[in-house]
Write a protein that holds these residues in place. Structure first.
Motif, short mmCIF file in Angstrom:
data_model
loop_
_atom_site.label_atom_id
_atom_site.label_comp_id
_atom_site.label_asym_id
_atom_site.label_seq_id
_atom_site.Cartn_x
_atom_site.Cartn_y
_atom_site.Cartn_z
N GLY A 194 0.80 -1.37 0.04
CA GLY A 194 0.01 0.04 0.15
C GLY A 194 0.88 1.20 0.08
O GLY A 194 1.95 1.17 0.59
N GLU A 250 -5.75 2.80 0.50
CA GLU A 250 -4.69 1.87 0.56
C GLU A 250 -5.01 0.93 1.69
O GLU A 250 -4.22 -0.01 1.68
CB GLU A 250 -3.38 2.82 0.73
CG GLU A 250 -3.26 3.59 -0.56
CD GLU A 250 -2.95 2.90 -2.11
OE1 GLU A 250 -2.27 2.14 -1.87
OE2 GLU A 250 -3.80 3.31 -2.72
N LEU A 257 -2.60 -6.03 3.45
CA LEU A 257 -1.35 -5.37 3.07
C LEU A 257 -0.03 -6.15 3.75
O LEU A 257 -0.28 -6.62 4.87
CB LEU A 257 -1.15 -3.94 3.41
CG LEU A 257 -1.99 -3.03 2.72
CD1 LEU A 257 -1.80 -1.63 3.24
CD2 LEU A 257 -2.07 -2.85 1.26
N PHE A 312 3.07 -1.53 4.34
CA PHE A 312 2.49 -0.06 4.07
C PHE A 312 3.49 1.25 3.99
O PHE A 312 4.15 1.18 4.95
CB PHE A 312 1.33 0.05 5.13
CG PHE A 312 0.90 1.63 4.94
CD1 PHE A 312 0.04 1.95 3.86
CD2 PHE A 312 0.78 2.55 6.09
CE1 PHE A 312 -0.73 2.81 3.61
CE2 PHE A 312 0.11 3.75 5.83
CZ PHE A 312 -0.60 4.01 4.78
N THR A 366 1.04 -5.34 10.02
CA THR A 366 1.67 -4.85 8.96
C THR A 366 2.79 -4.10 9.05
O THR A 366 3.08 -3.14 10.14
CB THR A 366 0.84 -3.99 8.13
OG1 THR A 366 -0.72 -4.53 7.66
CG2 THR A 366 1.20 -3.44 6.84
#
Length: 518
Positions: free
Chosen positions: A335, A415, A420, A423, A452
């Motif tokens: 993202g 996003e 994800l 990021f 993440t």
């Protein structure tokens, strides 16, 4: 010289940038003009400096009304301005830049420029204020902080009695900021009035004699430097805000991001990202600190596949990303929030709903048999608008008509709306009001807490420190070091100027600064 603005109004079409603003700058004071990006501060000063014509209102100097048809008139009246983006010719020397626009010739020199007089003027002013400025130095070879001093000398050389500094610390390290604060105090003692335009609360409280707060083009109040940062922030936004994120300590998991020897060359073959290596684990935030222009943009472009590295490797859960297209990188679970949302993050003429699925329209969730599933796109928009508190008239409103903070929420919501593996957010709160910053920071931390790996690139040291679990410092394309989040500000500032960590720690201990210990 006393400066007074009465009822200044300036509009651009339907947008009222300045709404009947009254402001008084007393002789020999540092008057801070505090407000969010887009509040109208710079527009007001551009009116004062003759760059814009006011729609109504008047300017008075020592109680006498004055009219400026351009900067030359303002300079002639004793008003100087140092713009956020310097107005210097890089290939000229300091002396040549200082004399530019009011050149003098040698007596009997048949039109030859009197550079000796310009050099002497630079030396006089540099000695007076302790600037350590070489008149014959070429501007492009000087550090950013020294270039700013050249701008100040330019104004003083034209006998400025009122000096406007527009977001002067935006491109400075903390140490350079402290030096500028010292210069401002010297100028004040010499009788120069200073209008200090900023959105940085810490600096306002450190140097201002008086503070005027502007919100949405209008003066909403004044404050003393003794006011708390929380009180000032509340005046800027119009409601109570929390400046402390109060996040829990990270609980890092498996290391899943490995960047090794990454090198990116510019068009001339010079390394703008130079042998950069770092690792990132699940559930941690690594913030990348540095003054703008030290390779951060190119690093992010390489991570996203927008820039092909000349060397190095980018591994995400063991899979190589170098050589993939941006779409393939995004599909691999990355993202990305770009540093300029209006250019790279949004399509302004598209609706909020459309922008929320820009990189997702090819998925089964939002398309069927090659056609967009408009009902699914609208349902997604309604959900994200509520979840991210996006202030919009409707999901069909053009994203370009939203405020900066709400535009950024759209990008962030898009996003973070899918699972994800990494990021990345570059300048995640640039041009965003304090209230939206609070919200965006909490969403970023929530993504970290969900496991993440997060990489944040920011030139705002407050943001770097607030979000970081670890801090990487970048200078001229190289990583100076990766340090704990509790590293003192003055140490970080020295590292941002290229000083290695151990040496920076020793120097900071010997010479503590206001930026590091305020």
């Amino acid at each position: 010289m006393k400066l007074e603005l009465r009822g200044i109004t300036k509009s651009f079409g339907p947008l009222v940038a300045n709404d009947h603003i009254d402001l008084v700058i007393e002789p020999g004071e540092i008057h801070a003009l505090l407000g969010e990006n887009g509040a109208g501060k710079s527009t007001l000063m551009n009116v004062l400096f003759g760059l814009y014509d006011a729609d109504s209102g008047e300017i008075l100097l020592d109680d006498e009304p004055r009219t400026f048809s351009g900067p030359r008139d303002a300079l002639g009246a004793g008003i100087g301005m140092v713009h956020q983006h310097f107005m210097l010719v890089p290939v000229f020397t300091v002396a040549e830049n200082v004399m530019l626009g009011h050149e003098s010739t040698k007596p009997g020199g048949v039109g030859m420029l009197d550079l000796d007089a310009a050099r002497q003027r630079v030396r006089e002013l540099a000695d007076r204020f302790g600037f350590e400025l070489d008149p014959d130095a070429v501007v492009e070879d000087l550090p950013v902080g020294v270039q700013q001093r050249v701008e100040i000398v330019k104004a003083l050389a034209r006998d400025a009695q009122v000096l406007i500094l527009d977001e002067p610390t935006a491109v400075l390290t903390p140490q350079e900021t402290d030096e500028l604060i010292g210069i401002m105090r010297q100028l004040k003692e010499a009788g120069t009035s200073i209008v200090f335009i900023t959105h940085k609360l810490r600096e306002v409280r450190a140097v201002a004699d008086r503070i005027t707060v502007i919100r949405r083009g209008a003066v909403v109040g004044s404050a003393s430097p003794e006011a708390s940062e929380t009180d000032l922030a509340s005046m800027m936004v119009g409601r109570a805000v929390s400046l402390s994120l109060g996040k829990a300590p990270a609980v890092p998991g498996e290391t899943t991001v490995q960047v090794r020897g990454l090198t990116v060359l510019d068009a001339n073959g010079s390394a703008v990202v130079d042998d950069v290596s770092f690792e990132l684990a699940r559930g941690e935030i690594l913030t990348l600190a540095g003054v703008q222009g030290n390779g951060q943009t190119e690093l992010c472009e390489a991570l996203l596949g927008l820039e092909r590295p000349a060397a190095g490797s980018i591994l995400l859960e063991g899979n190589e990303l170098v050589g993939l297209s941006p779409k393939q990188v995004l599909d691999a679970g990355v993202g990305f929030v770009p540093e300029d949302r209006s250019v790279d993050g949004l399509v302004g003429d598209f609706s909020v709903a459309e922008n929320l699925v820009l990189d997702l329209v090819h998925t089964k969730e939002f398309s069927r048999a090659g056609a967009l599933d408009l009902a699914a796109i609208r349902k997604n928009a309604d959900h994200r608008i509520q979840e991210y508190d996006i202030r919009t008239q409707s999901a069909t409103q053009a994203a370009g008509r939203l405020s900066g903070g709400n535009q950024q929420k759209v990008v962030l919501a898009r996003e973070l709306s899918r699972p994800l593996k990494l990021f990345i957010a570059s300048q995640p709160t640039r041009g965003v009001d304090v209230g939206s910053i609070e919200f965006l920071h909490r969403r970023i931390v929530a993504e970290r807490d969900g496991g993440t790996p997060v990489l944040i690139v920011s030139t705002e040291l407050d943001e770097v420190v607030e979000l970081a679990d670890r801090i990487a410092v970048m200078y001229r394309g190289r990583l100076v070091g990766i340090v704990p989040s509790d590293t003192p500000r003055d140490v970080l500032g020295l590292m941002m100027a290229g000083v290695p960590h151990d040496e920076a720690t020793a120097q900071a201990a010997e010479h503590p600064t206001e930026a590091g210990h305020e």
